[in-house]
Design an enzyme around this catalytic site. Structure first.
Site, mmCIF file in Angstrom:
data_model
loop_
_atom_site.group_PDB
_atom_site.id
_atom_site.type_symbol
_atom_site.label_atom_id
_atom_site.label_comp_id
_atom_site.label_asym_id
_atom_site.label_seq_id
_atom_site.Cartn_x
_atom_site.Cartn_y
_atom_site.Cartn_z
ATOM 1 N N THR A 72 75.856 53.246 52.820
ATOM 2 C CA THR A 72 77.133 52.874 52.197
ATOM 3 C C THR A 72 78.196 53.912 52.526
ATOM 4 O OG1 THR A 72 75.936 51.799 50.392
ATOM 5 C CG2 THR A 72 78.230 52.346 49.966
ATOM 6 N N ASN A 151 70.188 41.195 54.465
ATOM 7 C CA ASN A 151 69.234 41.727 53.481
ATOM 8 C C ASN A 151 68.771 40.690 52.458
ATOM 9 O OD1 ASN A 151 72.101 42.225 52.809
ATOM 10 N ND2 ASN A 151 71.271 42.779 50.822
ATOM 11 N N GLN A 179 68.690 47.076 57.569
ATOM 12 C CA GLN A 179 67.411 46.365 57.415
ATOM 13 C C GLN A 179 66.547 46.412 58.679
ATOM 14 O OE1 GLN A 179 66.023 45.273 54.707
ATOM 15 N NE2 GLN A 179 67.763 45.511 53.317
ATOM 16 N N SER A 199 69.776 53.857 56.041
ATOM 17 C CA SER A 199 69.367 54.544 54.806
ATOM 18 C C SER A 199 67.866 54.756 54.883
ATOM 19 C CB SER A 199 69.667 53.674 53.574
ATOM 20 O OG SER A 199 70.975 53.872 53.127
ATOM 21 N N ALA A 200 67.421 55.995 54.647
ATOM 22 C CA ALA A 200 65.996 56.324 54.809
ATOM 23 C C ALA A 200 65.083 55.572 53.845
ATOM 24 C CB ALA A 200 65.790 57.824 54.624
ATOM 25 N N HIS A 201 65.612 55.243 52.650
ATOM 26 C CA HIS A 201 64.718 54.629 51.652
ATOM 27 C C HIS A 201 64.310 53.208 52.026
ATOM 28 C CE1 HIS A 201 67.638 51.966 49.443
ATOM 29 N NE2 HIS A 201 68.511 52.786 49.976
ATOM 30 N N THR A 237 76.479 71.706 52.000
ATOM 31 C CA THR A 237 75.129 72.171 52.358
ATOM 32 C C THR A 237 74.169 70.990 52.509
ATOM 33 O OG1 THR A 237 75.568 74.183 51.146
ATOM 34 C CG2 THR A 237 73.251 73.710 51.620
ATOM 35 N N CYS A 325 71.174 32.395 38.642
ATOM 36 C CA CYS A 325 70.866 31.830 37.331
ATOM 37 C C CYS A 325 69.697 32.514 36.640
ATOM 38 C CB CYS A 325 70.592 30.340 37.474
ATOM 39 S SG CYS A 325 70.212 29.831 39.133
HETATM 40 N N1 PLP Z 1 73.468 47.230 54.109
HETATM 41 C C1 PLP Z 1 72.379 46.497 53.879
HETATM 42 C C2 PLP Z 1 72.070 45.370 54.803
HETATM 43 C C3 PLP Z 1 71.545 46.772 52.798
HETATM 44 O O1 PLP Z 1 70.455 46.025 52.595
HETATM 45 C C4 PLP Z 1 71.876 47.850 51.957
HETATM 46 C C5 PLP Z 1 71.054 48.134 50.774
HETATM 47 O O2 PLP Z 1 70.524 47.231 50.150
HETATM 48 C C6 PLP Z 1 73.017 48.612 52.251
HETATM 49 C C7 PLP Z 1 73.790 48.262 53.331
HETATM 50 C C8 PLP Z 1 73.389 49.787 51.431
HETATM 51 O O3 PLP Z 1 72.392 50.762 51.477
HETATM 52 P P1 PLP Z 1 72.485 52.057 50.543
HETATM 53 O O4 PLP Z 1 72.631 51.553 49.135
HETATM 54 O O5 PLP Z 1 71.205 52.779 50.770
HETATM 55 O O6 PLP Z 1 73.682 52.810 50.981
#
Ligand code: PLP
Length: 373
Positions: A72, A151, A179, A199-201, A237, A325
């Site tokens: 992000t 996603n 993704q 994003s590493a997670h 840092t 919903c």
């Molecule tokens: N873009 C896509 C396609 C994502 O799936 C996500 C997270 O769900 C993001 C961007 C944002 O990732 P983050 O919240 O790790 O910055």
């Protein structure tokens, strides 16, 4: 029954090896990477070696990798920079993007009065690339911002084609590869993107760390000032342990990429066939979707629709909403709303996303839970 995690597009569990790497760095390499003594130099070496590892698997130069706290942040930085300092007058994107892109584009369009154009979405959930081809011929300084894999539904963008169209029209291309990083081989020499983010997670690494790929032919102004870290582009840092953990996760993901892809595809196929056998009238949202994401529209009555995720959660099963919903929100998913009919949107859609940690027993558990609702 134990808990079942099927929400890997949201985030992934950390791998043991990653935790181990991070703990080692936390214990032994606490030095400030900017310090010139041995403690600092050792931390600096870890960071630069992590950068090299990531660059190696992407086939790019390590100077093109800038560590950020997540995708992000990277997307916000890149798009803002282009509008502020690169004289971009138009963003071409789609309404299927993650809000990290969508909201950034909307904010920039409003603030800088630039054009914001959305590529139409086809009934398959894919984008109309003929429209893109035509609109890029207009002579207006443009950046295209599109995601590699969606996603929510897993539809895939032909990034080679989009990249060629952008190059042909001298348009910049920012690709949200969140993704796909660590799940597909991305060769940045073969597909010379201008920008990519990660994003590493999402690939079994830690949260709070990611990176931007910035093609070396493009120079951006700093995201944060106040230090020389990250070539002065992102001062502050560095989180050495998170960077090391991310590189470890990235490396493992690539070493095992083919094997995991095959395994996860089998799990997904098993899930689809079991769902089809159990629920007549079930539909898959999106065509030709990515191997770890499955979004389904369930033929449930309205009374079952409400609180569906809640009931699954009570049974220890984590999936994600595909339409609103069942999670109590009055608004449907912004992605599904783009291509499903009003009737389809009334029925519950859920996203199931897999990792190599999932088993067929997880799928059986999920389907039994779904049947019991
Ligand atoms: N873009 C896509 C396609 C994502 O799936 C996500 C997270 O769900 C993001 C961007 C944002 O990732 P983050 O919240 O790790 O910055």
């Amino acid at each position: 029954m134990g808990k079942i995690y099927l929400d890997n597009a949201a985030t992934t569990p950390l791998r043991k090896e990653v935790i181990h790497t991070m703990l080692e760095v936390l214990e032994q390499d606490f030095g400030n990477p900017s310090s010139t003594h041995s403690f600092g130099r050792s931390a600096k070496t870890i960071i630069e070696s992590a950068r090299k590892t990531i660059a190696h698997y992407l086939n790019c130069s390590s100077q093109e990798i800038i560590f950020t706290s997540n995708a992000t942040e990277a997307t916000n930085w890149i798009l803002s920079e282009l509008i502020k300092n690169h004289n971009i007058k138009r963003i071409v994107t789609s309404k299927l993007e993650h809000h990290a892109t969508l909201y950034t584009c909307q904010k920039l369009a409003k603030e800088y009065q630039i054009e914001l154009e959305y590529i139409p979405v086809l009934p398959s959930g894919n984008l109309d690339l003929n429209y893109l081809e035509n609109t890029l011929e207009k002579s207006i300084k443009t950046v295209v911002s599109l995601m590699h894999v969606n996603n929510e539904i897993g539809t895939q963008l032909d990034i080679e084609k989009v990249n060629l169209l952008c190059k042909k029209n001298q348009v910049l291309f920012h690709c949200d590869t969140v993704q796909t990083m660590g799940k597909l081989k991305i060769d940045l020499q073969q597909t010379a993107l201008d920008f990519a983010v990660a994003s590493a997670h999402k690939f079994h690494g830690p949260k709070g760390i990611g990176f931007a790929y910035i093609n070396k032919n493009i120079s951006l102004q700093p995201l944060l000032v106040g230090g020389e870290q990250e070539k002065g582009l992102r001062a502050g840092t560095e989180a050495t342990h998170q960077i090391a953990g991310m590189a470890k996760a990235f490396e493992l993901a690539h070493i095992e990429l083919d094997e995991h892809k095959k395994y996860i595809s089998e799990i997904k196929n098993y899930c689809v066939s079991e769902l089809e056998q159990s629920f007549e009238g079930i539909r898959i949202n999106g065509e030709d979707t990515f191997y770890n994401i499955l979004n389904i529209n369930l033929p449930f009555s309205e009374d079952k629709t409400a609180m569906l995720l809640f009931h699954l959660d009570l049974k220890g099963i984590a999936v994600s909403r595909g339409s609103a919903c069942q999670s109590g929100s009055p608004k449907p998913s912004h992605v599904l709303a783009e291509f499903l009919s009003h009737e389809e949107l009334k029925k519950p859609s859920i996203r199931i996303s897999f990792s190599h940690f999932n088993t067929k027993e997880d799928i059986d558990g999920f389907i039994n839970a779904l049947k019991s609702i």
